[in-house]
Design a protein around this motif. Sequence first.
Motif, PDB file in Angstrom:
ATOM      1  N   ALA A  14      33.926 -13.752 -45.818  1.00 32.74           N
ATOM      2  CA  ALA A  14      33.572 -13.903 -47.229  1.00 32.74           C
ATOM      3  C   ALA A  14      34.827 -14.250 -48.038  1.00 32.74           C
ATOM      4  N   GLY A  15      34.633 -15.161 -48.990  1.00 33.83           N
ATOM      5  CA  GLY A  15      35.747 -15.627 -49.797  1.00 33.83           C
ATOM      6  C   GLY A  15      36.394 -16.893 -49.270  1.00 33.83           C
ATOM      7  N   GLY A  16      36.062 -17.245 -48.048  1.00 36.02           N
ATOM      8  CA  GLY A  16      36.648 -18.424 -47.436  1.00 36.02           C
ATOM      9  C   GLY A  16      35.966 -19.710 -47.870  1.00 36.02           C
ATOM     10  N   SER A  17      36.397 -20.808 -47.261  1.00 34.18           N
ATOM     11  CA  SER A  17      35.882 -22.138 -47.600  1.00 34.18           C
ATOM     12  C   SER A  17      35.534 -22.915 -46.343  1.00 34.18           C
ATOM     13  N   LEU A  18      34.593 -23.811 -46.511  1.00 36.40           N
ATOM     14  CA  LEU A  18      34.225 -24.754 -45.457  1.00 36.40           C
ATOM     15  C   LEU A  18      33.864 -26.080 -46.105  1.00 36.40           C
ATOM     16  N   ARG A  19      34.036 -27.151 -45.340  1.00 37.85           N
ATOM     17  CA  ARG A  19      33.554 -28.445 -45.799  1.00 37.85           C
ATOM     18  C   ARG A  19      32.625 -29.020 -44.737  1.00 37.85           C
ATOM     19  N   LEU A  20      31.403 -29.249 -45.151  1.00 45.11           N
ATOM     20  CA  LEU A  20      30.425 -29.861 -44.266  1.00 45.11           C
ATOM     21  C   LEU A  20      30.431 -31.369 -44.468  1.00 45.11           C
ATOM     22  N   SER A  21      30.178 -32.076 -43.367  1.00 43.21           N
ATOM     23  CA  SER A  21      30.081 -33.533 -43.419  1.00 43.21           C
ATOM     24  C   SER A  21      28.760 -33.972 -42.812  1.00 43.21           C
ATOM     25  N   CYS A  22      28.265 -35.089 -43.285  1.00 40.65           N
ATOM     26  CA  CYS A  22      27.038 -35.670 -42.745  1.00 40.65           C
ATOM     27  C   CYS A  22      27.234 -37.174 -42.669  1.00 40.65           C
ATOM     28  N   VAL A  23      27.233 -37.685 -41.450  1.00 37.53           N
ATOM     29  CA  VAL A  23      27.411 -39.122 -41.251  1.00 37.53           C
ATOM     30  C   VAL A  23      26.055 -39.760 -41.032  1.00 37.53           C
ATOM     31  N   ALA A  24      25.773 -40.805 -41.798  1.00 39.39           N
ATOM     32  CA  ALA A  24      24.511 -41.532 -41.687  1.00 39.39           C
ATOM     33  C   ALA A  24      24.724 -42.822 -40.916  1.00 39.39           C
ATOM     34  N   SER A  25      23.824 -43.109 -39.983  1.00 42.22           N
ATOM     35  CA  SER A  25      23.889 -44.361 -39.228  1.00 42.22           C
ATOM     36  C   SER A  25      22.512 -45.005 -39.223  1.00 42.22           C
ATOM     37  N   GLY A  26      22.452 -46.252 -38.784  1.00 37.37           N
ATOM     38  CA  GLY A  26      21.206 -46.982 -38.867  1.00 37.37           C
ATOM     39  C   GLY A  26      21.128 -47.606 -40.240  1.00 37.37           C
TER      40      GLY A  26
END
Length: 121
Positions: A14-26
């Motif tokens: 708790a208190g931490g950070s994350l970065r999510l990524s989503c790559v789109a293809s097609g």
Amino acid sequence: QVQLVESGGDSVQAGGSLRLSCVASGYTDSSVCMGWFRGQQREGVAAIELDGSTVYADSVKGRFTISRDNPKNTLYLQMNSLKPEDTAMYYCATGRPYGGSCRYRYGMLNWGKGTLVTISS
């Protein structure tokens, strides 16, 4: 057909950070809704509206930031000040507005398989 692949999920305190990524293809179209959803109920977390504005769930306002990089066909979710209640599978989705907004799952047509975020107290 559009394919979406999420990454960046992890287990943090708790208190931490994350970065999510989503790559789109097609086939990709910059004029569609893009958003992040979480959990079995696909709760809307954040989305980019068709006019480029952003919308957030009340529970994440001020902590999460959604952004997109069109040349890279990538959607991001920067998550700061994480809380245990943010624990969920996070899904990236594209589609059309529902009720005038991109934040609802009902208008989403394409979904990724998700990336798991676990926040410990």
